[in-house]
Scaffold this motif. Sequence first.
Motif, mmCIF file in Angstrom:
data_model
loop_
_atom_site.group_PDB
_atom_site.id
_atom_site.type_symbol
_atom_site.label_atom_id
_atom_site.label_comp_id
_atom_site.label_asym_id
_atom_site.label_seq_id
_atom_site.Cartn_x
_atom_site.Cartn_y
_atom_site.Cartn_z
ATOM 1 N N MET A 102 15.630 3.216 11.074
ATOM 2 C CA MET A 102 15.657 2.948 9.361
ATOM 3 C C MET A 102 17.391 4.207 9.181
ATOM 4 O O MET A 102 16.253 4.678 9.243
ATOM 5 N N ARG A 103 17.612 3.551 8.382
ATOM 6 C CA ARG A 103 19.073 5.083 8.002
ATOM 7 C C ARG A 103 19.413 5.234 6.934
ATOM 8 O O ARG A 103 19.872 5.586 6.420
ATOM 9 N N ARG A 104 18.411 4.142 5.809
ATOM 10 C CA ARG A 104 18.172 4.917 3.993
ATOM 11 C C ARG A 104 16.514 5.028 3.727
ATOM 12 O O ARG A 104 15.981 3.605 3.688
ATOM 13 N N ARG A 105 16.422 5.448 3.410
ATOM 14 C CA ARG A 105 14.859 5.250 2.685
ATOM 15 C C ARG A 105 15.116 6.255 1.244
ATOM 16 O O ARG A 105 15.350 7.342 1.286
ATOM 17 N N GLU A 106 14.270 5.272 0.101
ATOM 18 C CA GLU A 106 14.883 6.171 -0.997
ATOM 19 C C GLU A 106 13.155 5.828 -1.855
ATOM 20 O O GLU A 106 12.742 4.958 -1.851
ATOM 21 N N ALA A 107 13.367 7.127 -2.165
ATOM 22 C CA ALA A 107 11.510 6.898 -2.688
ATOM 23 C C ALA A 107 11.350 7.066 -3.879
ATOM 24 O O ALA A 107 11.358 9.077 -4.291
ATOM 25 N N SER A 108 10.593 6.655 -5.066
ATOM 26 C CA SER A 108 10.505 7.236 -6.214
ATOM 27 C C SER A 108 8.552 7.657 -5.453
ATOM 28 O O SER A 108 7.836 6.095 -6.349
ATOM 29 N N ILE A 109 8.131 7.848 -6.627
ATOM 30 C CA ILE A 109 6.531 8.430 -6.920
ATOM 31 C C ILE A 109 5.856 9.713 -7.218
ATOM 32 O O ILE A 109 6.541 10.348 -8.359
ATOM 33 N N ASN A 110 4.996 8.774 -8.391
ATOM 34 C CA ASN A 110 4.407 9.920 -9.332
ATOM 35 C C ASN A 110 2.740 9.661 -8.751
ATOM 36 O O ASN A 110 1.990 9.122 -8.193
ATOM 37 N N ASP A 111 2.704 11.235 -9.184
ATOM 38 C CA ASP A 111 1.418 11.443 -9.356
ATOM 39 C C ASP A 111 0.064 11.484 -10.086
ATOM 40 O O ASP A 111 0.631 11.990 -11.239
ATOM 41 N N VAL A 112 -1.085 11.102 -10.505
ATOM 42 C CA VAL A 112 -2.104 10.681 -10.571
ATOM 43 C C VAL A 112 -3.455 11.626 -10.071
ATOM 44 O O VAL A 112 -3.788 11.238 -9.691
ATOM 45 N N PRO A 113 -3.855 12.356 -11.372
ATOM 46 C CA PRO A 113 -5.037 13.712 -10.783
ATOM 47 C C PRO A 113 -6.177 12.157 -11.127
ATOM 48 O O PRO A 113 -6.021 11.217 -12.050
ATOM 49 N N ILE A 114 -6.788 12.283 -9.998
ATOM 50 C CA ILE A 114 -8.142 11.592 -9.739
ATOM 51 C C ILE A 114 -9.723 12.489 -9.484
ATOM 52 O O ILE A 114 -9.718 13.163 -9.046
ATOM 53 N N ALA A 115 -10.637 11.555 -9.811
ATOM 54 C CA ALA A 115 -11.690 12.438 -9.564
ATOM 55 C C ALA A 115 -11.484 12.006 -8.066
ATOM 56 O O ALA A 115 -11.558 10.958 -7.853
ATOM 57 N N GLU A 116 -12.658 12.999 -7.105
ATOM 58 C CA GLU A 116 -13.325 12.513 -5.578
ATOM 59 C C GLU A 116 -13.630 11.234 -6.046
ATOM 60 O O GLU A 116 -13.781 10.746 -4.754
ATOM 61 N N SER A 117 -15.220 11.456 -7.322
ATOM 62 C CA SER A 117 -15.843 9.403 -6.829
ATOM 63 C C SER A 117 -14.977 8.822 -6.994
ATOM 64 O O SER A 117 -15.554 7.645 -6.865
ATOM 65 N N ALA A 118 -13.705 8.534 -7.434
ATOM 66 C CA ALA A 118 -12.864 7.725 -8.085
ATOM 67 C C ALA A 118 -11.981 7.846 -6.849
ATOM 68 O O ALA A 118 -11.195 6.484 -6.757
ATOM 69 N N ARG A 119 -11.729 7.774 -6.256
ATOM 70 C CA ARG A 119 -11.172 7.686 -4.090
ATOM 71 C C ARG A 119 -11.626 6.068 -4.013
ATOM 72 O O ARG A 119 -12.695 5.800 -4.001
ATOM 73 N N LEU A 120 -10.613 5.634 -3.660
ATOM 74 C CA LEU A 120 -10.525 4.682 -3.060
ATOM 75 C C LEU A 120 -9.838 4.142 -1.834
ATOM 76 O O LEU A 120 -10.762 2.948 -0.743
ATOM 77 N N PHE A 121 -9.640 4.929 -0.835
ATOM 78 C CA PHE A 121 -9.647 5.352 0.734
ATOM 79 C C PHE A 121 -9.997 6.536 1.299
ATOM 80 O O PHE A 121 -9.652 7.107 1.521
ATOM 81 N N ARG A 122 -11.312 5.596 1.953
ATOM 82 C CA ARG A 122 -12.537 6.332 2.560
ATOM 83 C C ARG A 122 -12.466 6.162 3.638
ATOM 84 O O ARG A 122 -13.167 6.126 4.760
ATOM 85 N N TRP A 123 -11.448 5.838 4.705
ATOM 86 C CA TRP A 123 -11.438 5.031 6.298
ATOM 87 C C TRP A 123 -11.468 6.248 6.534
ATOM 88 O O TRP A 123 -10.880 7.449 6.609
ATOM 89 N N GLU A 124 -12.252 6.282 8.001
ATOM 90 C CA GLU A 124 -12.350 7.378 9.131
ATOM 91 C C GLU A 124 -11.433 6.977 10.039
ATOM 92 O O GLU A 124 -10.362 5.974 10.125
ATOM 93 N N GLY A 125 -10.809 8.120 10.823
ATOM 94 C CA GLY A 125 -9.332 7.958 11.501
ATOM 95 C C GLY A 125 -8.587 8.296 10.672
ATOM 96 O O GLY A 125 -8.085 7.918 9.053
ATOM 97 N N ALA A 126 -7.504 7.800 11.580
ATOM 98 C CA ALA A 126 -6.224 8.007 10.623
ATOM 99 C C ALA A 126 -5.724 6.539 10.732
ATOM 100 O O ALA A 126 -4.631 6.231 9.222
#
Length: 155
Positions: free
Chosen positions: A117-141
């Motif tokens: 990859m020779r070019r990467r442009e990223a736009s990102i917004n952070d949204v506070p969530i409760a721990e109970s609202a997490r959706l990404f809960r898998w083990e390992g990487a």
Amino acid sequence: MTERPPLPPFTAETATTKARLAEDAWNSRDPQRVAGAYSEGSRWRNRSEFFSGRDAIAAFLERKWSRERDYRLIKEVWAFHGNRIAVRFAYEWHDEAGAWFRSHGNEQWEFAPDGLMRRREASINDVPIAESARLFRWEGARRPDDHPGLSDLGL
């Protein structure tokens, strides 16, 4: 020259594979592994930061993952053409105080003929969530192959 397949021009299948390989690398939280997927002079914009080169990428990722703990990322191809891929993504993480966030973003990627990859442009917004609202809960990487993607999760 070391090639990093899949190589451009991309098809729907190879663009999806490229995005999944990137997701796997970022979920490893290994700055050197991730930086190795970029050309020596790769140009980045991440939010409001601009920099270039693998050393700067690795340094950025070291800072990022020291702040964003228990990072879990999912990427999804939005569009592709020739040597370019657009992805949307979301990742969940918590800060040192234990406050959880879901970060939503879009990236535009441009690849060299060798697949780096020779070019990467990223736009990102952070949204506070409760721990109970997490959706990404898998083990390992690595996200398991049967884990829902962004669209399946309604994100």
